[in-house]
Design an enzyme around this catalytic site. Sequence first.
Site: not given
Length: 602
Positions: A499, A518
């Site tokens: 992301h 992440c």
Amino acid sequence: MRRTSHSLQRAIERERLLKLKRRRPMMITAMIAGACFVLLFGALSASINTKPVMPPSVAREHMERWLIEDARRVAGEVRLKHIRALEPFYLARDYQPVWLDNYELTPAARELIQALKETSADDWQRYDYALHVLLREVHQLSNTPERATAIDVLLTDAWMTYTKQVLNQQLVPDTNENDHPVRRVSSSDSDPRITDESVLNLLNDALQQRELPVLMEELVPQHRGYMALRKELNRYLELANRGDWQPLPVPLELQPGDRHPAVPVLRNMLVQYGDLESSAFQWLIDSRSETGSDASTPADEELLFDEPLSRALMHFQQRYGLEPSGRVDAETLSWLNLTPYQVAQKIALNMKRWRHLPADLGQRHVMVNMADYKLQYVEDGDVELEMKVIIGKLSRRTPVMTHRISQMELAPTWVVPYRIATQYLLPKFRRKPEYIRDKGFQIVERVDGQDQFVNPDDIDWHQVSRRNFPYRIIQKAGGANALGSVKFLFPNPQSIYLHDTSQPELFSLDGRALSSGCVRVEKPMELAEVLLKGQLGWSRQRVEETIAQNRTTRLRLSNPVPVHLMYWTAWVNQDGQLQIRDDVYRRDIIAGIATGPRDISF
């Protein structure tokens, strides 16, 4: 006159015939001698080029000895690990060799030995190949049936161990980490599934189809990156075995222009590593030859830290991800003093990490190397896009995995995980309640089976605890959203994804293990553009317009793209240069080896 002329001619002709008769025996003798020489030379050549043959009865006799009488001391000391399966296997093939062509190793045998060497080189675990005995016997291989058959039995025994390790996933590091727990359905998944019988069936099938080399290829990763590391591993093992490497003294600081007794050691070290060409200091040798200097005493020129040496050191620093200063400082010194064997260990362990990957990486794919904090988008073997990444912190390491990016979410919302909400956000909400609205958080509570938004001003956060936290926290799309403008989804049980970020300034840091697991990407719009290549209706302009309007939109890629999250502290780049990085996640240590400067005491 005519009679005289004819008489003279007849006399000359008689003389010529007499000479020919006298020379004929000599010519015949020479021809016979020449023919004998040719025949003798041919016989010698044939004997030299003829391979010694091991008769089947001889092979059978010695095989039976190793498999029945001396199975506990093959080659004088090795106890066979799979004897119960090996004896009937060899019996079925009339005790004939598998890995030898008479007294020579087959190509499959050589590939097996290479695989055993590179597997065991990291000392990560006890591999049980009896490799030291096997290599000793191979080195002494001659036309001796006793030794040749011992080698064949040892190779089959080692092959069975190795193949079971491969097929049971025992040679794959960086697994079973609990940073991102996954609920397991059954504990039986970890039990070995491959038996002696099943691997011998594989071997039998390959032998019957004459495809033993093919079977060996299937057991060893064939990626270019793996084979490039194999070459480097062999080089560093050779350096280690030569025994002429020596470390630099500690402490030590050097810069161009300095003269120091350690400079010749540094110069030789960089030549061995391949960062400095030996011709770069040939002038030193030439000058000493001209002046007749004593070779045992370093000349003043040899002690000089010159510009070629500084450039070579910069090359070394670049390969190790260090600042290319061209000076010896404490950090550079610690990496320089890694022994060739320690580097070989690091290379061997990283070769195993290729076993996480499928044989086909994908015509186009995304490759993340966490240890290098880099992402590459690769198409047709070429790197089309490269960017920095931020990975999980040491307490929440990004897991190694390979999946397919199948969806993208533009202007995403963020459903905050419970752990982050209770450990990180709750203390902030208590100290500064306005933080909730400033960052676009929404509070959701489930009432009578229905989700309802709750006014954060109505909540006394000091009465809320980690054990009593009935809310879900959702962050709206926008500039403050922690996921940034886009996220890239590849469904996986650990809920890991790529992301954007609301803190792009963090990409200027060297160490970027900062996230909760992440992977944050530096160039999200460029990545979105290449992933959407060929997808109708979604140009970069439309993507940017959707994000600008904070219109949360999820797209399904018409052509999902493989994504590989890998952890390589050693690899070979596209220029053929060995790259080494710090073990930021301490995974090399967990594997049982010390391969970084902080792990070594000098």
